[in-house]
Scaffold this active site. Structure first.
Site, PDB file in Angstrom:
ATOM      1  N   HIS A 177       0.849  -1.196   0.000  1.00 28.29           N
ATOM      2  CA  HIS A 177       0.000   0.000   0.000  1.00 28.29           C
ATOM      3  C   HIS A 177       0.880   1.240   0.000  1.00 28.29           C
ATOM      4  CE1 HIS A 177      -3.475  -2.574   1.671  1.00 28.29           C
ATOM      5  NE2 HIS A 177      -3.560  -2.427   0.364  1.00 28.29           N
ATOM      6  N   GLU A 180       1.834   3.623   3.011  1.00 36.97           N
ATOM      7  CA  GLU A 180       2.307   2.987   4.248  1.00 36.97           C
ATOM      8  C   GLU A 180       3.838   2.966   4.264  1.00 36.97           C
ATOM      9  OE1 GLU A 180      -0.081  -0.613   4.444  1.00 36.97           O
ATOM     10  OE2 GLU A 180      -1.918   0.560   4.225  1.00 36.97           O
ATOM     11  N   GLU A 379       0.278  -5.104  10.993  1.00 35.02           N
ATOM     12  CA  GLU A 379      -0.129  -3.701  10.897  1.00 35.02           C
ATOM     13  C   GLU A 379       0.693  -2.954  11.939  1.00 35.02           C
ATOM     14  OE1 GLU A 379      -2.203  -2.312   8.781  1.00 35.02           O
ATOM     15  OE2 GLU A 379      -3.358  -3.990   7.957  1.00 35.02           O
TER      16      GLU A 379
HETATM   17  O1  3K0 Z   1      -5.171  -9.357   5.756  1.00 32.22           O
HETATM   18  C1  3K0 Z   1      -5.687  -8.278   6.064  1.00 32.22           C
HETATM   19  O2  3K0 Z   1      -6.670  -8.182   6.827  1.00 32.22           O
HETATM   20  C2  3K0 Z   1      -5.097  -7.038   5.460  1.00 32.22           C
HETATM   21  C3  3K0 Z   1      -5.452  -5.769   6.152  1.00 32.22           C
HETATM   22  C4  3K0 Z   1      -5.010  -4.554   5.356  1.00 32.22           C
HETATM   23  C5  3K0 Z   1      -5.827  -4.480   4.061  1.00 32.22           C
HETATM   24  O3  3K0 Z   1      -5.311  -4.858   3.018  1.00 32.22           O
HETATM   25  O4  3K0 Z   1      -6.978  -4.041   4.113  1.00 32.22           O
HETATM   26  N1  3K0 Z   1      -5.210  -3.362   6.140  1.00 32.22           N
HETATM   27  S1  3K0 Z   1      -4.629  -1.918   5.590  1.00 32.22           S
HETATM   28  O5  3K0 Z   1      -5.044  -1.741   4.239  1.00 32.22           O
HETATM   29  O6  3K0 Z   1      -5.115  -0.885   6.479  1.00 32.22           O
HETATM   30  N2  3K0 Z   1      -3.061  -1.907   5.678  1.00 32.22           N
HETATM   31 ZN    ZN Z   2      -1.905  -1.808   4.032  1.00 34.79          ZN
END
Ligand code: 3K0
Ligand code: ZN
Length: 418
Positions: A177, A180, A379
């Site tokens: 992402h 990030e 995270e």
């Molecule tokens: O496996 C997951 O739950 C990934 C969580 C991740 C996502 O891709 O939604 N959270 S983020 O986008 O806030 N980094």
């Molecule tokens: Zn992410």
């Protein structure tokens, strides 16, 4: 878009209505600059899965409160479905508030905003990796897994010393992402720790000699570069292919199966036209596939770093079931045990991915479902409450927040040989 500031709650029924009656794919592309709002919604359990299904951009969650970015169409649909929102600000105004004035945006192109210069741009990252490879040529090989949509190479670092014997392998990936950026620093920290510490730090030396350590510090350099374009943060999540694909919804295991991604190119969780339609996911996939030697996948463990929330997540994300045809009870227990042990070292909260919200086509699902790689998502900092600021925590957090994961990284390396 102006909405009154209210504090209300949401019902499961309303969110389900929203999810079924107003799929993100049906939305007009109205998320133009200056119109996206940041909202807080109180939702738990199935409610938050349905919310994710709506295609809004989930920024973070704290307890029952979820912070999202919704475009005007999404906000209208939420309202029409009786979902109650607290408008906490305008997305672009909030971004502008946290961005410094740039006197000449062209001069600041592709640089981090003032104060955040300790974060590495793609060019700076490349330079540091080249230096590490040159300074530690006995243990480091620098190559790449392929190219991005805009033609940048996606660097791949291999760290391994000692004998040539078959060694268990571990993979660390960062920056799927774009915004990030702390995660790129995390992977860079891993590279620096296992190179600079070789020969002096006992743990480091043992792992370098007994493992092959693979690091991909930025899976999405196009997005990361765009996110700092003009010397200002853009709040960008996806890659830069057309309107952008969410790389962590583009993997080929249960791709688009379960309402954990969006079919709308304007959504921040757009899954792409098909699995691996993004060159970035394809490049990493091809590398991981190439590590199958004599029918055996050499990579045994994997961590994909994200921000933010301070969580250790394990598959699956597409279902709330702990066991499936691809996840036995014993395997689920191993994920839980190792994930919990990792979380005890860094103070994160350990949980199955779908406890956060449903995701499909995510990297952990593919790594495990396709290759039986023990794959986690971390995270990183901050834990909660940051809204957009959570993605831009400030350079002073780089050192403590990357070091914070040293022991968890060591557990991943240990488990590769288990
Ligand atoms: O496996 C997951 O739950 C990934 C969580 C991740 C996502 O891709 O939604 N959270 S983020 O986008 O806030 N980094
Ligand atoms: Zn992410």
């Amino acid at each position: 878009m102006r909405m009154t500031r209210r504090t209300l709650s949401v019902t499961a029924g309303a969110l389900l209505l929203l999810a079924t009656a107003a799929p993100a794919g049906a939305q007009a592309p109205t998320d133009t600059a200056g119109e996206r709002g940041v909202y807080e919604i109180t939702a738990t359990g199935d409610d938050r899965h349905a919310l994710a299904r709506s295609g809004v951009d989930v920024l973070g969650s704290s307890g029952e409160t979820i912070t999202v970015v919704a475009n005007p169409a999404q906000a209208r649909q939420l309202e029409a479905a009786d979902v109650d929102l607290t408008h906490v600000g305008d997305f672009d105004e909030l971004l502008a508030e946290r961005n410094p004035e740039v006197s000449d945006p062209r001069a600041a192109a592709d640089e981090f905003p003032e104060g955040d210069e300790a974060f590495h741009t793609y060019d700076q990252l490349t330079e540091v990796l080249e230096t590490a490879a040159a300074d530690h040529s006995d243990i480091v090989e620098l190559s790449d897994v392929g190219e991005t949509h805009e033609g940048r190479t996606i660097p791949l670092v291999k760290i391994s010393g000692g004998s040539d014997a078959d060694k268990p392998e571990a993979l660390f990936t960062c920056n799927q992402h774009a915004r990030e950026h702390l995660t790129t620093e995390m992977c860079l920290h891993i590279v620096e720790r296992f190179t600079d510490g070789y020969g002096t730090d006992e743990t480091v030396t043992e792992f370098v000699d007994s493992r092959e350590i693979w690091v991909i510090p930025t899976v999405n350099p196009d997005g990361a570069t765009y996110d700092i374009s003009g010397g200002q943060y853009q709040g960008w999540r996806k890659n830069r292919q057309h309107q952008g694909t969410d790389l962590n919804r583009n993997w080929g295991y249960e791709w688009g199966c379960c309402g954990g991604s969006s079919g709308s190119p304007t959504s921040d969780t757009y899954r792409g036209t098909e699995a691996f339609s993004a060159p970035e996911t394809t490049a990493v996939k091809n590398f991981v596939d190439s590590r199958v030697v004599d029918g055996e996948q050499q990579i045994k463990t994997h961590i994909d770093f994200h921000t933010y929330g301070e969580l250790v997540l394990w598959p699956f994300g597409h279902t709330t079931d702990e066991t499936t045809e691809d996840m036995t009870e014993e395997q689920a227990q191993r994920f839980q045990q190792v994930g919990t042990e990792m979380a005890e070292t860094n103070g994160y909260t350990p949980q199955q991915s779908s406890d956060l919200y449903i995701t499909d086509g995510d990297i952990n699902g593919w790594m495990w479902g396709e290759h039986n790689i023990l794959s986690f998502t971390f995270e990183m900092y901050p834990g909660s409450g940051g809204g957009l600021d959570g993605f831009y925590p400030g350079a002073e957090h780089i050192e403590p927040e990357t070091q914070r994961n040293d022991e968890a990284v060591d557990i991943a390396l240990r488990e590769a040989g288990a």
